[in-house]
Design an enzyme around this catalytic site. Structure first.
Site, PDB file in Angstrom:
ATOM      1  CB  VAL A  45      -0.987  -0.001   1.192  1.00 51.88           C
ATOM      2  CG1 VAL A  45      -1.796   1.292   1.241  1.00 51.88           C
ATOM      3  CG2 VAL A  45      -1.921  -1.203   1.108  1.00 51.88           C
ATOM      4  CB  CYS A  46       3.964   2.182   1.873  1.00 51.39           C
ATOM      5  SG  CYS A  46       3.376   2.037   3.567  1.00 51.39           S
ATOM      6  CB  THR A  47       5.145   0.482  -2.999  1.00 48.96           C
ATOM      7  OG1 THR A  47       6.136   0.026  -2.065  1.00 48.96           O
ATOM      8  CG2 THR A  47       5.766   0.640  -4.371  1.00 48.96           C
ATOM      9  CG  LEU A  50       5.216   6.680  -0.673  1.00 47.48           C
ATOM     10  CD1 LEU A  50       6.438   6.107   0.004  1.00 47.48           C
ATOM     11  CD2 LEU A  50       4.991   8.110  -0.248  1.00 47.48           C
TER      12      LEU A  50
END
Length: 152
Positions: A45-47, A50
């Protein structure tokens, strides 16, 4: 509990993925800041979040706005992550003292040992004007940031 709208944003000084010091005060009087906390580099999810910011970067890094993304990863990890994903905006390390800035903003999950998905739009005077907090598995909507910036 995350700090509230209308609150003076806590000052901080963190190192970016290149080892350079970045201070919130560096942008005072110059730019609004989108301060985005995320759990960890290299996670799904972070990737995704970002990279979505990367793909819309002119909306978040320009003459009026600066994006700062903060995680509890070490600067070396952030450098590899930035290079791998083509992230050219500051990735700030809240690694040591572990989570100090995340705690100051009220978005550190003590049980998990990382920041939750908290975003703060801070105006040029250093006041929080908009905020959202999502659970660890829930991506944020970038259009909400754009709307918040448009209201400044």
């Amino acid at each position: 509990m995350a700090i509230e709208v209308g609150t003076k944003a806590p000052e901080f000084e963190l190192r970016n993925q290149h080892g350079e010091t970045v201070r919130l005060a560096d942008f005072r009087g110059e730019k609004n800041v989108v301060l985005l906390f995320y759990p960890f580099a290299f996670t799904g999810v972070c990737t995704g979040e970002l990279c979505a910011l990367r793909d819309e970067l002119p909306k978040f890094v320009n003459d009026d706005v600066q994006l700062l993304a903060v995680s509890n990863d070490a600067p070396f990890s952030l450098r590899v992550f930035a290079e791998q994903e083509g992230l050219e905006y500051p990735l700030l390390s809240d690694f040591w003292p572990h989570g100090e800035v995340s705690r100051a903003y009220g978005v550190f999950d003590e049980e998990k040992g990382c920041a939750v998905r908290g975003t703060f739009v801070i105006d040029k005077e250093g006041v929080v004007r908009w905020t959202v907090e999502n659970g660890l598995a829930d991506a944020r909507d970038l259009n909400d940031y754009v709307k918040a910036l448009g209201s400044l």
